[in-house]
Design an enzyme around this catalytic site. Structure first.
Site, PDB file in Angstrom:
ATOM      1  N   ALA A 169      -4.120   4.149  14.765  1.00 61.50           N
ATOM      2  CA  ALA A 169      -5.366   4.903  14.952  1.00 61.50           C
ATOM      3  C   ALA A 169      -5.361   6.244  14.242  1.00 61.50           C
ATOM      4  O   ALA A 169      -6.396   6.864  14.065  1.00 61.50           O
ATOM      5  CB  ALA A 169      -5.630   5.102  16.438  1.00 61.50           C
TER       6      ALA A 169
ATOM      7  N   ARG B  69      -1.171  14.144   6.756  1.00 62.96           N
ATOM      8  CA  ARG B  69      -0.226  14.556   5.713  1.00 62.96           C
ATOM      9  C   ARG B  69      -0.382  13.741   4.427  1.00 62.96           C
ATOM     10  O   ARG B  69       0.157  14.117   3.392  1.00 62.96           O
ATOM     11  CB  ARG B  69       1.216  14.430   6.240  1.00 62.96           C
ATOM     12  CG  ARG B  69       1.560  15.457   7.310  1.00 62.96           C
ATOM     13  CD  ARG B  69       2.856  15.114   8.054  1.00 62.96           C
ATOM     14  NE  ARG B  69       2.641  14.117   9.101  1.00 62.96           N
ATOM     15  CZ  ARG B  69       3.600  13.646   9.900  1.00 62.96           C
ATOM     16  NH1 ARG B  69       4.838  14.078   9.765  1.00 62.96           N
ATOM     17  NH2 ARG B  69       3.324  12.735  10.826  1.00 62.96           N
TER      18      ARG B  69
ATOM     19  N   LYS C 297      -4.358   6.143   7.103  1.00 62.58           N
ATOM     20  CA  LYS C 297      -2.997   6.027   6.550  1.00 62.58           C
ATOM     21  C   LYS C 297      -2.504   4.589   6.433  1.00 62.58           C
ATOM     22  O   LYS C 297      -1.920   4.211   5.421  1.00 62.58           O
ATOM     23  CB  LYS C 297      -2.009   6.836   7.399  1.00 62.58           C
ATOM     24  CG  LYS C 297      -0.581   6.702   6.903  1.00 62.58           C
ATOM     25  CD  LYS C 297       0.379   7.692   7.503  1.00 62.58           C
ATOM     26  CE  LYS C 297       0.725   7.369   8.922  1.00 62.58           C
ATOM     27  NZ  LYS C 297       1.791   8.269   9.427  1.00 62.58           N
TER      28      LYS C 297
ATOM     29  N   GLY D 108      12.018  11.250  15.814  1.00 59.24           N
ATOM     30  CA  GLY D 108      12.453  11.614  17.167  1.00 59.24           C
ATOM     31  C   GLY D 108      13.946  11.335  17.291  1.00 59.24           C
ATOM     32  O   GLY D 108      14.417  10.264  16.899  1.00 59.24           O
TER      33      GLY D 108
ATOM     34  N   ARG E  66     -11.166 -10.477 -17.581  1.00 58.93           N
ATOM     35  CA  ARG E  66     -11.883  -9.966 -16.407  1.00 58.93           C
ATOM     36  C   ARG E  66     -12.233 -11.138 -15.494  1.00 58.93           C
ATOM     37  O   ARG E  66     -12.127 -12.293 -15.881  1.00 58.93           O
ATOM     38  CB  ARG E  66     -13.092  -9.161 -16.866  1.00 58.93           C
ATOM     39  CG  ARG E  66     -12.635  -7.834 -17.527  1.00 58.93           C
ATOM     40  CD  ARG E  66     -13.755  -7.133 -18.229  1.00 58.93           C
ATOM     41  NE  ARG E  66     -14.884  -6.960 -17.335  1.00 58.93           N
ATOM     42  CZ  ARG E  66     -16.148  -6.788 -17.752  1.00 58.93           C
ATOM     43  NH1 ARG E  66     -16.425  -6.784 -19.049  1.00 58.93           N
ATOM     44  NH2 ARG E  66     -17.114  -6.634 -16.873  1.00 58.93           N
TER      45      ARG E  66
ATOM     46  N   TYR F 130     -15.366  -9.959 -27.942  1.00 59.68           N
ATOM     47  CA  TYR F 130     -15.802  -9.928 -26.546  1.00 59.68           C
ATOM     48  C   TYR F 130     -16.585 -11.194 -26.240  1.00 59.68           C
ATOM     49  O   TYR F 130     -17.572 -11.506 -26.917  1.00 59.68           O
ATOM     50  CB  TYR F 130     -16.689  -8.701 -26.253  1.00 59.68           C
ATOM     51  CG  TYR F 130     -17.362  -8.810 -24.902  1.00 59.68           C
ATOM     52  CD1 TYR F 130     -16.613  -8.730 -23.727  1.00 59.68           C
ATOM     53  CD2 TYR F 130     -18.737  -9.053 -24.795  1.00 59.68           C
ATOM     54  CE1 TYR F 130     -17.210  -8.883 -22.483  1.00 59.68           C
ATOM     55  CE2 TYR F 130     -19.342  -9.206 -23.552  1.00 59.68           C
ATOM     56  CZ  TYR F 130     -18.574  -9.120 -22.405  1.00 59.68           C
ATOM     57  OH  TYR F 130     -19.158  -9.276 -21.174  1.00 59.68           O
TER      58      TYR F 130
HETATM   59  C1  UD1 Z   1       6.502   8.918  15.810  1.00 63.39           C
HETATM   60  C2  UD1 Z   1       7.393   9.079  17.053  1.00 63.39           C
HETATM   61  C3  UD1 Z   1       8.816   9.417  16.628  1.00 63.39           C
HETATM   62  C4  UD1 Z   1       9.347   8.392  15.647  1.00 63.39           C
HETATM   63  C5  UD1 Z   1       8.396   8.239  14.473  1.00 63.39           C
HETATM   64  C6  UD1 Z   1       8.823   7.098  13.618  1.00 63.39           C
HETATM   65  C7  UD1 Z   1       5.947   9.935  18.818  1.00 63.39           C
HETATM   66  C8  UD1 Z   1       5.489  11.102  19.568  1.00 63.39           C
HETATM   67  N1  UD1 Z   1       6.838  10.142  17.860  1.00 63.39           N
HETATM   68  O1  UD1 Z   1       6.404  10.184  15.149  1.00 63.39           O
HETATM   69  O2  UD1 Z   1       9.657   9.464  17.796  1.00 63.39           O
HETATM   70  O3  UD1 Z   1      10.631   8.803  15.165  1.00 63.39           O
HETATM   71  O4  UD1 Z   1       7.069   7.935  14.947  1.00 63.39           O
HETATM   72  O5  UD1 Z   1       8.110   7.109  12.438  1.00 63.39           O
HETATM   73  O6  UD1 Z   1       5.542   8.825  19.104  1.00 63.39           O
HETATM   74  N2  UD1 Z   1      -0.980   6.878  16.290  1.00 63.39           N
HETATM   75  C9  UD1 Z   1      -2.038   6.392  17.012  1.00 63.39           C
HETATM   76  N3  UD1 Z   1      -2.692   7.201  17.866  1.00 63.39           N
HETATM   77  C10 UD1 Z   1      -2.312   8.495  18.078  1.00 63.39           C
HETATM   78  C11 UD1 Z   1      -1.215   8.997  17.327  1.00 63.39           C
HETATM   79  C12 UD1 Z   1      -0.568   8.167  16.462  1.00 63.39           C
HETATM   80  O7  UD1 Z   1      -2.413   5.230  16.877  1.00 63.39           O
HETATM   81  O8  UD1 Z   1      -2.953   9.166  18.895  1.00 63.39           O
HETATM   82  C13 UD1 Z   1      -0.298   5.973  15.356  1.00 63.39           C
HETATM   83  C14 UD1 Z   1      -0.329   6.462  13.913  1.00 63.39           C
HETATM   84  O9  UD1 Z   1      -1.471   5.942  13.255  1.00 63.39           O
HETATM   85  C15 UD1 Z   1       0.972   5.908  13.331  1.00 63.39           C
HETATM   86  C16 UD1 Z   1       1.898   5.824  14.544  1.00 63.39           C
HETATM   87  O10 UD1 Z   1       1.069   5.906  15.690  1.00 63.39           O
HETATM   88  O11 UD1 Z   1       0.792   4.618  12.778  1.00 63.39           O
HETATM   89  C17 UD1 Z   1       2.908   6.955  14.572  1.00 63.39           C
HETATM   90  O12 UD1 Z   1       2.210   8.208  14.540  1.00 63.39           O
HETATM   91  P1  UD1 Z   1       2.730   9.406  13.634  1.00 63.39           P
HETATM   92  O13 UD1 Z   1       1.793  10.544  13.777  1.00 63.39           O
HETATM   93  O14 UD1 Z   1       3.070   8.952  12.281  1.00 63.39           O
HETATM   94  O15 UD1 Z   1       4.076   9.780  14.450  1.00 63.39           O
HETATM   95  P2  UD1 Z   1       5.385  10.472  13.932  1.00 63.39           P
HETATM   96  O16 UD1 Z   1       5.185  11.917  13.843  1.00 63.39           O
HETATM   97  O17 UD1 Z   1       5.865   9.785  12.720  1.00 63.39           O
HETATM   98 CA    CA Z   2       5.084   8.161  11.376  1.00 65.08          CA
END
Ligand code: UD1
Ligand code: CA
Length: 476
Positions: A14, A19, A26, A153, A344, A377
């Site tokens: 979601a 970034r 993404k 994490g 094409r 062409y």
């Molecule tokens: C998250 C984990 C981290 C882990 C890392 C691995 C948390 C708080 N942290 O961090 O421990 O090491 O992934 O890559 O979970 N997403 C949603 N809804 C939200 C927020 C995020 O669907 O409200 C989805 C994002 O689209 C993404 C995934 O969850 O696909 C991870 O979110 P992201 O913001 O990338 O988390 P990280 O900071 O990478």
């Molecule tokens: Ca991530």
């Protein structure tokens, strides 16, 4: 293959991916020609094809749904979409899935709920199968050791289990821990529901952290940790640099797979292959080639350097010379094509034909043994067998008008016709079987079978005129 009856998968997809600095959600960022979430879905498709899947969508929800729904290879899977209206964190995303109709169903069916991140393009079915096989207790957590754990994490092991500390919340000492969580876990849904309702947002990002549930399981002595050694399989993509690294790693893995299967690569590190590309043993791919979509390359085919080939079938013993670009087309057996030819969408080059440099075909079918050797062409054309087309030929298929919704007109060139150099056909028009079009002719009306069409200004030679012109001061 794992026992799909006991598990269900929820993919977190979601987030906006701030970034990435891209308007695209993404999880749709392209890795080797495909949205990165496809790699995650593939790992489920192979490991547990019958398991119910939910994709948590929010930012760009319609685009994400459309991309997944329109990919044929996922059509046999059971995929639901769950809406997370506001992205309040991964814990909140899991809650949305659990409280949806889909979540109710998996609780009724007493399935474990496996959470996967949508931004792990290198994920594979072995990882998923291993986690599923090891499910135990209320929470099964997958971890790996990364030489550089920055951004992930950290897994802080403690008596009876572990807790996870996010990068932004970690002390310098915690930051030095190399074992990381990767957003891959299996939960008992009842336990997850209770633990999620206890989550707080008193952390550096002010979000509901799904990893906090791990500590809740530790308190109940119901956590199992499963370690995965190949940390590169578990690489998240958060910015364009990580996207580039993931693409590079995946590219080399794919090339290695095909090379071990008997395909030759002149410069493996520079080749990019999509996941659905099929290369027959005994084919050969040059440096810098990008092959994507449903591209198939048959035995004995040779593709020289720097070709882009998308959704195109390349037949047996075809020779594609440097710098060609093909899309949604077919090249039949023994064709020689290029250098620098452009197919094409909707084009087909029949067996044994020869296409030379700077030739563009669009929606054009050539039958067998056709030669279009230089600088031409052909659009919206059908060309019969054994036809020869000289240098610099153009089918004029568009007269600027749209009639009955049709913009383009068709050119038909029948078997064994011969078209000289520097000719044009103004469509709609037919050049009959065995007809001959003289060089420099603009064909505006049908040429009957076996006729000669000449349409050019008659030449006149004015003797001695050149020196007279020079005498008139014409510069040389
Ligand atoms: C998250 C984990 C981290 C882990 C890392 C691995 C948390 C708080 N942290 O961090 O421990 O090491 O992934 O890559 O979970 N997403 C949603 N809804 C939200 C927020 C995020 O669907 O409200 C989805 C994002 O689209 C993404 C995934 O969850 O696909 C991870 O979110 P992201 O913001 O990338 O988390 P990280 O900071 O990478
Ligand atoms: Ca991530």
């Amino acid at each position: 293959m794992t026992n799909s009856n006991k598990v269900a998968f929820s993919i977190l997809a979601a987030g906006k991916g701030t970034r990435m600095k891209s308007p695209l959600p993404k999880v749709l960022s392209s890795v080797l020609g495909e949205p990165m979430i496809f790699g995650v879905l593939d790992s489920i498709r192979v490991a547990a094809p019958d398991a119910p899947v939910s994709v948590v969508v929010g930012f760009g929800r319609e685009e994400v749904k459309k991309a997944i729904a329109s990919e044929p290879r996922f059509s046999a899977m059971s995929i639901d979409f769950v809406l997370q209206e506001e992205q309040l964190g991964t814990g909140h995303a899991a809650k949305c899935a659990l409280e949806s109709q889909w979540g109710k169903r998996i609780k009724d069916e007493s399935r474990s709920m496996v959470i996967l991140p949508g931004d792990f393009p290198l994920l594979n079915s072995d990882v998923v199968a291993k986690l599923v096989a090891e499910i135990d207790g209320k929470v099964t957590l997958l971890t790996t050791e990364r030489p550089d754990p920055t951004g992930y994490g950290r897994v802080i092991r403690q008596e009876g289990g572990a807790r996870i500390v996010e990068q932004a919340d970690a002390s310098p000492e915690e930051q030095s821990v190399k074992e990381v969580a990767v957003s891959i876990y299996a939960f008992d849904p009842e336990f997850l529901g209770a633990a999620l309702s206890e989550l707080k947002t008193d952390n550096a990002q002010g979000e509901y952290y799904l990893p906090d549930v791990v500590f809740a399981a530790t308190r109940e002595k119901a956590l199992k940790i499963v370690e995965w050694r190949e940390y590169e399989d578990l690489s998240g993509v958060n910015d364009p640099w990580e996207l580039a690294l993931a693409s590079e790693k995946l590219a080399l893995r794919r090339v290695k797979y095909h090379a071990q299967n008997g395909v030759r690569f002149d410069d493996p590190k520079t080749v990019r292959l999509g996941s659905q590309v099929e290369l027959s043993p005994g084919s050969r791919v040059g440096a810098g080639c990008e092959l994507e979509g449903r591209t198939k390359v048959a035995e004995g085919a040779r593709i020289e350097a720097d070709c882009t080939i998308r959704n195109t079938e390349v037949g047996t013993d075809v020779h594609v010379k440097r710098g060609c670009y093909f899309e949604d087309s077919a090249v039949d057996a023994r064709v020689k094509i290029g250098p620098y030819a452009h197919l094409r969408p909707g084009s087909r080059v029949g067996a044994g034909s020869k296409i030379g440099n700077f030739v563009e075909l669009k929606k054009t079918e050539l039958s067998e043994n056709v030669a279009v050797s230089h600088l031409s062409y052909l659009g919206d054309a059908k060309v019969g067998k054994d036809v020869n087309i000289g240098c610099g030929f153009i089918t004029c298929n568009f007269d600027g008008r749209v009639i009955d919704g049709k913009r383009k007109h068709e050119t038909i060139i029948e078997d064994e016709a011969f078209v000289g150099s520097d000719c044009q056909t103004v469509a709609p028009v037919t050049v009959g079987k065995g007809a001959y079009v003289a060089s420099g002719t603009t064909v505006t009306k049908n040429v009957p079978e076996d006729a000669l069409a000449v349409g050019r200004v008659k030449q006149e030679n004015k003797l001695g005129y050149a020196s007279r012109l020079r005498g008139m001061g014409r510069s040389r």
